[in-house]
Design an enzyme around this catalytic site. Sequence first.
Site, short mmCIF file in Angstrom:
data_model
loop_
_atom_site.label_atom_id
_atom_site.label_comp_id
_atom_site.label_asym_id
_atom_site.label_seq_id
_atom_site.Cartn_x
_atom_site.Cartn_y
_atom_site.Cartn_z
N SER A 441 0.81 -1.23 0.00
CA SER A 441 0.00 0.00 0.00
C SER A 441 0.84 1.27 0.00
CB SER A 441 -0.94 0.00 1.21
OG SER A 441 -0.21 0.03 2.42
N LYS A 484 -6.51 4.55 8.37
CA LYS A 484 -5.41 5.37 7.87
C LYS A 484 -5.78 6.85 7.82
CE LYS A 484 -3.31 1.69 5.10
NZ LYS A 484 -3.03 1.18 3.73
#
Length: 587
Positions: A441, A484
Site C-alpha cells: 500500500s 489510515k
Amino acid sequence: MSSSFFQERAFDWNELQPQLAVTEQPIHPLNFWALQPNAKNALALFLRNPNRPLMVLKADDQAEYAALLMSLIRQIQPKERTIFGVNYLVEQGDSFSFPHIEIEPAQSLADNFAASGEVLSALYCDQFQLFGNVKMHPRSQDIQLTPGLIHRANGGVLILSAATLLAQFDLWQRLKYILQSRRFDWHSSHPFKALPCEIPSYPLETKVIVLGNRTELATLGELEEDLYSFADYAEIESYLSVADVNEQENWAGFVREVAQELRLSLDFSAFNKLYQLLVRESESRFLISASPAKLKNMLLNAATLGQKNRLIADDFEQVFQQQTAQYGFLKEQTYADILNEQVYVATEGEIVGQINGLSVIEYPGTPVAFGEPSRISCIVQFGDGEVVDVERKNELAGNLHSKGMMIAQACLSNILDLPSQLPFSASLVFEQSYGEIDGDSASLAIFCVLVSALADLPLPQHIAITGAIDQFGLVHAVGGVNDKIEGFFSICQRRGLTGKQGVIIPATTIQQLSLSDEVVEAVKHGEFFIFPVEDIYQTCELIFQRDLLEEEGFYDESKTPIARLIQHRIESRSEPPKKGLLDFFRF
C-alpha cells in the site's frame, strides 16, 4: 494551493459515510436462515439424502451457529418419534465365568441404547463422551455399558467441532469408520488391555455435521485427503450482501428479529448507524458481517450504555466512542510520540524527497488496529541504477513490501522511458520504523517520493498518501483506509487544522469509506480533504501542481512537466564532471 483547488478534487462530505437505501417502511422480522439460502438448502438436501452421513460446514461463530442449526434441523426433520437403537442385556460373570452380553432391538426409550433421532451438539468432547464407555466395578467386576453422543443421536444429527477432531485425531479415525460402515463396534480404550468380554455391534444411522472455520477445515482436509469424497460441504456465509434495497431490507429485518429476541427496539436512524459501523469492520459497503453474536453484542452494548430499550443512532455512536477510548491506550501513546516529536512527522511545509505514507498498526495480543502516518524519505545519487530498500536490506520488511518497491521502480522507468538500468541510485527509508512492515500500500507514496528526489521538486507535508500501483501507473485499492485517514486526521487536528491538510487515497476505496463523524464534520467545513486518484498522473498533478508527462502543445514554463525536469537532470549529470571535491557531495 488554494482551498478552492482542494474542493474541486476532493470527495464531498456526503460520500464519506454509507447510507442505507431503505425507506421508513415497516421492517418485518426475518430469521437468520432466510439470509443463508445456500446453507439452508444444502442442509435440507443432506438430511434427505440417506447415502451421505457427513457434512462439513464452514462456520465462524460455532457456539452461536450450533444452536441455530439445531433449531433449523428440528424444523426440517420429521416430527414423529421413531425408536432407534438396541437394548443390551448384560449377564454378569462370576469367579468361574466371563460376563455375557446379548442384544435386542430397542422397544422403548427406556432401553439403555435407545434413541429417538435427537439433534445433539457437542463442540468439545472426549472419546468416552462421544463413543460411550465400558465400565467395570473395581470389586464386583460387574459391567456397565454407557451410551455416548453417537448412540444418543442414532437416527438424528450430531454436531461436532473440527477443532475437537483435530486436537484428538484418533476420534476422527474412529468416527470416519462408523459413518462409512454404519455400524458401531466396541473397542477398548486402553491400547494394551482387551474388553472384558465380547460386546455385539449394531447398526447406527447417525448423521454428523462438523463445524469449523476455514483454517480448521483446511487442516482437516490436508490430514484426510478423501474428506470430500464422502462428505458434503457447505458454508454459513460470514458476510451478507447489502448491494441493493431488497438485500438491505432483509438485513434490517434480521436486525429487528435479533432485537426482539433481546427485547429491544430500534429507531430507524439506528439501523443506518449500525450499518455504518459494520461497514468499518467489513471494509465494504456491499458486504457486512452476518454474525448473530457480533450483532447481539452491539445491540446489548448500546442498550447497556444508554440504559434503555429503545435504541437510536446516538446510542451506537456512544458505544463506538467508548470502545475507541477503551482500546486507545497504545494508539494515544503512539500519537503522543509524534506530537512530542519523539517520532518526527511533518504536517506543514514542503520538503524534497520526503512524504507521509499511511499505515495500519496492529499489536499482537490486543484487538487494537489504528492508522499512523509514516515518514518515507528518499535520497538520490546518480550511479549504477540500484534502488536500495533499507527496510528490506535490514530484514525489517516482508515480501509484499519488496514487491511494491520493485513495481514503483519499474513503473517509473516505463513511464519516463528510461534505460533498463536506471541512471541513478536511490536510498528509500521508512524513517523511525523499528518493527517489521509489509504490504504494497506504500507503493504510490514510494513512487511519488522517488519522483520528488529525481526532479528536485518539494512534496507538501500536509498531504498523506496511500495506494498500490501497477507497472502501468494505475492506482489500486488498499485495506484499512478508514483507520489510515483517521490516524492522519487525528495528528493534524491536534496540531491545528489549517484547511489544507488531507489524504490521497485510491478512488476505488470509496466503497470502503465509513469515516467517523468527527472526520466528516471537518470535511464538511473545508478543514480537511480526501482526494481520490485513479492513476499516478492524477496524483502527480495533485501534489506537484504540474503534469507528469509532457503533453502536445505549449505549456507554462513555470509548470515544466516532471518528466522533462528529470530528463534535464539526468542529461546534466551524464556529462564528464568538472567539479571540485566539495561539489562532489552535492546532488
